[in-house]
Scaffold this active site. Structure first.
Site, PDB file in Angstrom:
ATOM      1  N   GLU A 145      38.080  46.940  11.835  1.00 60.47           N
ATOM      2  CA  GLU A 145      37.099  47.921  11.368  1.00 60.47           C
ATOM      3  C   GLU A 145      36.087  48.357  12.421  1.00 60.47           C
ATOM      4  O   GLU A 145      35.744  49.552  12.482  1.00 60.47           O
ATOM      5  CB  GLU A 145      36.361  47.379  10.122  1.00 60.47           C
ATOM      6  CG  GLU A 145      37.162  47.408   8.834  1.00 60.47           C
ATOM      7  CD  GLU A 145      38.067  46.219   8.642  1.00 60.47           C
ATOM      8  OE1 GLU A 145      38.622  46.063   7.548  1.00 60.47           O
ATOM      9  OE2 GLU A 145      38.230  45.424   9.593  1.00 60.47           O
ATOM     10  N   GLU A 199      42.217  41.161   4.372  1.00 61.62           N
ATOM     11  CA  GLU A 199      41.251  40.665   3.388  1.00 61.62           C
ATOM     12  C   GLU A 199      41.937  40.293   2.075  1.00 61.62           C
ATOM     13  O   GLU A 199      41.533  39.332   1.414  1.00 61.62           O
ATOM     14  CB  GLU A 199      40.158  41.709   3.177  1.00 61.62           C
ATOM     15  CG  GLU A 199      39.255  41.833   4.405  1.00 61.62           C
ATOM     16  CD  GLU A 199      38.241  42.947   4.296  1.00 61.62           C
ATOM     17  OE1 GLU A 199      37.028  42.649   4.314  1.00 61.62           O
ATOM     18  OE2 GLU A 199      38.662  44.125   4.191  1.00 61.62           O
TER      19      GLU A 199
END
Length: 259
Positions: free
Chosen positions: A131, A111
């Site tokens: 995730e 990210e």
């Protein structure tokens, strides 16, 4: 500011920020986020710094994302208003930021890279939003940026499977700008930064801001409003705006002031 979890090096107008927690693959926790918030505030506000590069300490990891062991041990969670690593929610910086991905870029690490304007990846890099495999979701920008950068179906294919992607595939998908040999990510990112710095920083900032703001609205609105964007107006009022055409007509290299 004394830095504990990162280092900052300046090479002329280029700021190099190194995430420095190699013992945990440069995974980040709250204190690191807060430190990086200040580091990038300093970069954004310094008129003499034109381009930033983000990389990771060591030869194994760019950033392994959120420090899950810290979290599991009861460590405080969260970050400042600028987001993960001081970058993922920093929407007001019109200076270019380059990710020099020298190894693992997982979860929040990916990210961070997606929040940068360019991604230069070493051959040993690995990208993923894993995730879902640990009961979480990539809410530091990954779920929003990846579809915008490579298209919905391709992004869904990465996100829903949580699979790992190597640099060459990242280049083919469109989120990596260049793949280089292991150990060469920072040098390649410096080459890109130096090339950017050959141009007027006022023009670069105006261009980045026009793209960012324009992508959030319709094409018609973007073209209609772009001359009113702050960085575009600053460019038009700058010394560089006069220097560029003058240097061209005099057949010489421009002397950019960044103001």
């Amino acid at each position: 500011m004394a830095l504990q979890f990162s280092t900052v090096t300046r090479k002329g107008p280029i700021t190099i920020v190194t995430l420095s927690r190699p013992e945990v693959y440069n995974a980040l926790h709250t204190d690191a986020h807060n430190e990086l918030h200040e580091v990038f505030n300093d970069f954004a506000s310094d008129p003499d710094q034109w381009v930033a590069i983000v990389t990771g300490a060591g030869d194994k990891a760019f950033c392994a994302g959120n420090d899950l062991k810290w979290q599991a041990a009861g460590g405080k969670r969260g970050w400042n208003t600028s987001g993960f690593a001081g970058l993922t929610a920093r929407f007001d910086c019109d200076k270019p930021i380059i990710a020099a991905v020298n190894g693992v870029a997982m979860g929040g690490g990916f990210e961070i890279a997606l929040a940068c304007d360019l991604i230069i990846a070493a051959e040993n890099a690995t990208f993923a939003l894993p995730e879902p495999g640990v009961g979480l979701a990539a809410l530091a920008g990954g779920l929003q940026r990846l579809p915008r950068q490579i298209g919905m179906k391709r992004a869904m294919g990465m996100i829903l499977t949580a699979r790992h992607v190597k640099p060459q595939e990242g280049y083919e998908l469109g989120f990596v700008n260049e793949v280089v040999p292991q150990g060469e990510a920072l040098n390649a990112a410096l080459r890109w930064a130096e090339t950017i710095c050959q141009n007027s920083p006022m023009s670069i900032r105006a261009s980045k801001q026009a793209i960012q703001k324009g992508m959030a609205v319709s094409l018609e609105q973007a073209i209609t409003e772009q001359r009113e964007y702050p960085a575009v107006k600053a460019m038009a009022a700058s010394e560089d705006y006069v220097e560029g055409p003058k240097a061209f007509s005099e057949k010489r290299k421009p002397n950019w002031k960044g103001k």
